[in-house]
Design a protein around this motif. Sequence first.
Motif, PDB file in Angstrom:
ATOM      1  N   HIS A   1       1.582  -4.996   0.415  1.00 10.81           N
ATOM      2  CA  HIS A   1       2.190  -4.509  -0.824  1.00 10.81           C
ATOM      3  C   HIS A   1       3.199  -3.398  -0.562  1.00 10.81           C
ATOM      4  O   HIS A   1       3.455  -3.009   0.585  1.00 10.81           O
ATOM      5  CB  HIS A   1       1.108  -4.029  -1.794  1.00 10.81           C
ATOM      6  CG  HIS A   1       0.402  -2.792  -1.337  1.00 10.81           C
ATOM      7  ND1 HIS A   1       0.910  -1.523  -1.544  1.00 10.81           N
ATOM      8  CD2 HIS A   1      -0.780  -2.616  -0.683  1.00 10.81           C
ATOM      9  CE1 HIS A   1       0.080  -0.622  -1.054  1.00 10.81           C
ATOM     10  NE2 HIS A   1      -0.949  -1.258  -0.514  1.00 10.81           N
TER      11      HIS A   1
ATOM     12  N   SER B   1       1.538   1.582  -4.706  1.00 15.52           N
ATOM     13  CA  SER B   1       0.845   0.420  -5.247  1.00 15.52           C
ATOM     14  C   SER B   1      -0.400   0.156  -4.418  1.00 15.52           C
ATOM     15  O   SER B   1      -0.880   1.033  -3.699  1.00 15.52           O
ATOM     16  CB  SER B   1       1.781  -0.793  -5.255  1.00 15.52           C
ATOM     17  OG  SER B   1       1.200  -1.866  -5.967  1.00 15.52           O
TER      18      SER B   1
ATOM     19  N   SER C   1      -3.112  -3.507  -3.032  1.00 12.22           N
ATOM     20  CA  SER C   1      -3.186  -4.960  -2.880  1.00 12.22           C
ATOM     21  C   SER C   1      -3.282  -5.684  -4.218  1.00 12.22           C
ATOM     22  O   SER C   1      -3.081  -6.906  -4.285  1.00 12.22           O
ATOM     23  CB  SER C   1      -4.395  -5.327  -2.011  1.00 12.22           C
ATOM     24  OG  SER C   1      -5.569  -4.732  -2.539  1.00 12.22           O
TER      25      SER C   1
ATOM     26  N   THR D   1      -1.152  -5.709  -6.263  1.00 13.52           N
ATOM     27  CA  THR D   1       0.187  -6.292  -6.402  1.00 13.52           C
ATOM     28  C   THR D   1       0.136  -7.813  -6.425  1.00 13.52           C
ATOM     29  O   THR D   1       0.900  -8.464  -7.137  1.00 13.52           O
ATOM     30  CB  THR D   1       1.083  -5.828  -5.228  1.00 13.52           C
ATOM     31  OG1 THR D   1       1.338  -4.433  -5.363  1.00 13.52           O
ATOM     32  CG2 THR D   1       2.388  -6.581  -5.173  1.00 13.52           C
TER      33      THR D   1
ATOM     34  N   ASP E   1      -4.288  -2.778   1.971  1.00 11.84           N
ATOM     35  CA  ASP E   1      -3.657  -1.613   1.347  1.00 11.84           C
ATOM     36  C   ASP E   1      -2.891  -0.882   2.450  1.00 11.84           C
ATOM     37  O   ASP E   1      -3.445  -0.624   3.521  1.00 11.84           O
ATOM     38  CB  ASP E   1      -4.702  -0.669   0.749  1.00 11.84           C
ATOM     39  CG  ASP E   1      -5.377  -1.241  -0.477  1.00 11.84           C
ATOM     40  OD1 ASP E   1      -4.766  -2.091  -1.147  1.00 11.84           O
ATOM     41  OD2 ASP E   1      -6.528  -0.848  -0.761  1.00 11.84           O
TER      42      ASP E   1
ATOM     43  N   HIS F   1       5.910  -7.221   0.063  1.00 12.18           N
ATOM     44  CA  HIS F   1       6.552  -6.950  -1.218  1.00 12.18           C
ATOM     45  C   HIS F   1       7.129  -5.539  -1.204  1.00 12.18           C
ATOM     46  O   HIS F   1       6.455  -4.591  -0.798  1.00 12.18           O
ATOM     47  CB  HIS F   1       5.546  -7.067  -2.361  1.00 12.18           C
ATOM     48  CG  HIS F   1       6.105  -6.682  -3.709  1.00 12.18           C
ATOM     49  ND1 HIS F   1       5.775  -5.506  -4.350  1.00 12.18           N
ATOM     50  CD2 HIS F   1       7.004  -7.307  -4.514  1.00 12.18           C
ATOM     51  CE1 HIS F   1       6.425  -5.428  -5.495  1.00 12.18           C
ATOM     52  NE2 HIS F   1       7.176  -6.509  -5.626  1.00 12.18           N
ATOM     53  N   SER F   2       8.402  -5.392  -1.605  1.00 13.84           N
ATOM     54  CA  SER F   2       9.051  -4.084  -1.702  1.00 13.84           C
ATOM     55  C   SER F   2       8.975  -3.358  -0.355  1.00 13.84           C
ATOM     56  O   SER F   2       9.400  -3.903   0.662  1.00 13.84           O
ATOM     57  CB  SER F   2       8.420  -3.285  -2.840  1.00 13.84           C
ATOM     58  OG  SER F   2       9.199  -2.162  -3.172  1.00 13.84           O
TER      59      SER F   2
ATOM     60  N   ILE G   1      -1.263  -1.576  -9.893  1.00 15.46           N
ATOM     61  CA  ILE G   1       0.080  -2.084  -9.613  1.00 15.46           C
ATOM     62  C   ILE G   1       1.037  -0.938  -9.293  1.00 15.46           C
ATOM     63  O   ILE G   1       1.868  -1.021  -8.390  1.00 15.46           O
ATOM     64  CB  ILE G   1       0.618  -2.883 -10.819  1.00 15.46           C
ATOM     65  CG1 ILE G   1      -0.147  -4.198 -10.963  1.00 15.46           C
ATOM     66  CG2 ILE G   1       2.108  -3.171 -10.669  1.00 15.46           C
ATOM     67  CD1 ILE G   1       0.148  -5.211  -9.885  1.00 15.46           C
ATOM     68  N   PHE G   2       0.924   0.147 -10.048  1.00 14.16           N
ATOM     69  CA  PHE G   2       1.767   1.313  -9.788  1.00 14.16           C
ATOM     70  C   PHE G   2       0.941   2.559 -10.060  1.00 14.16           C
ATOM     71  O   PHE G   2       0.627   2.868 -11.205  1.00 14.16           O
ATOM     72  CB  PHE G   2       3.014   1.292 -10.669  1.00 14.16           C
ATOM     73  CG  PHE G   2       3.962   2.434 -10.384  1.00 14.16           C
ATOM     74  CD1 PHE G   2       4.769   2.422  -9.256  1.00 14.16           C
ATOM     75  CD2 PHE G   2       4.047   3.529 -11.238  1.00 14.16           C
ATOM     76  CE1 PHE G   2       5.639   3.467  -8.976  1.00 14.16           C
ATOM     77  CE2 PHE G   2       4.910   4.576 -10.981  1.00 14.16           C
ATOM     78  CZ  PHE G   2       5.713   4.546  -9.840  1.00 14.16           C
TER      79      PHE G   2
ATOM     80  N   ILE H   1       8.036  -6.760 -10.291  1.00 10.02           N
ATOM     81  CA  ILE H   1       6.609  -7.055 -10.206  1.00 10.02           C
ATOM     82  C   ILE H   1       6.403  -8.546  -9.970  1.00 10.02           C
ATOM     83  O   ILE H   1       7.163  -9.379 -10.471  1.00 10.02           O
ATOM     84  CB  ILE H   1       5.897  -6.609 -11.490  1.00 10.02           C
ATOM     85  CG1 ILE H   1       6.018  -5.081 -11.634  1.00 10.02           C
ATOM     86  CG2 ILE H   1       4.432  -7.017 -11.501  1.00 10.02           C
ATOM     87  CD1 ILE H   1       5.561  -4.556 -12.968  1.00 10.02           C
TER      88      ILE H   1
END
Length: 279
Positions: A35, A39, A41, A43, A61, A103-104, A193-194, A264
């Motif tokens: 992730h 954030s 996991s 995500t 994580d 992601h990101s 998520i955030f 997202i």
Amino acid sequence: MTWWARRMRIMRRPRPPLLHVATDAGTGPVVILVHGIASSSVTFYEVIPLLTPNHRVIAVDILGFGQSPAPDGCEYRLEDHVGALAATIRSLKLREPFVLVGHSLGSLISTRYAAMERHGRVWAAWRRLTGRGTVSRMVLVGPPVYVSPSDIGDPRVKARVSAYLRAYDFLRANKDFTLANAALMSRLLPKGIFELTEKTWTPFIKSMEHCIESQTVVSDVASLTVPVDVIYGALDAFIAQGSLTIIERMRHVTMHRVEANDHIIRKRLARVLVKVIDS
């Protein structure tokens, strides 16, 4: 410095911590999910149920976030994140190639990991002989690609990327403002998520400065020989228009634009991601 002194210096370095493995479920070809910043996991909560029927899915994580450790004095450089990811993957003792999904910020960490794996020829050769897992494919979701403005020729793209970097600098310099707005955002999203709090402030600002604002993703992607898929939402506010062009032109990279999706991983993008992994 003699070879013995160099060896002793390396041996005295602290071992990278192991990351928290939040999910290890399903059977089949292995997919590892990494992730992004501020954030966890969570995500991938829309993705994991779609993958587990046909894959072994491992979600971690990243360092300093979720339930993973936040070491004292850590600078959260790309090398710190990659070292922890590499140690965790080694601990899994995988004996087959795996798909690595980031992601990101996780896409920057994952790509650097794959690039370092490729350049570590002796280590990679040893793993092939012993059957240890290696990256067979990269999937980057919403990668925040920001080339140094001084290296950008198009004045419009240069202006956009410069604006993003100034915004990140502002967020780091204004803690109270950033935390207050983060609290508002987190209430609108699924838990995990955030999450930007006092606890994760240091990992957040240091990861932003050392990994996102100063990054190696373009050269890392260019160095890879495995297929690379880039998936991004048409409404992703963290992608500067034109910033992905340099990656898009690489021969081994395939782009996937998902309409009506932001940064997202929502249901629409999750379905595209799973389809790409299964293809």
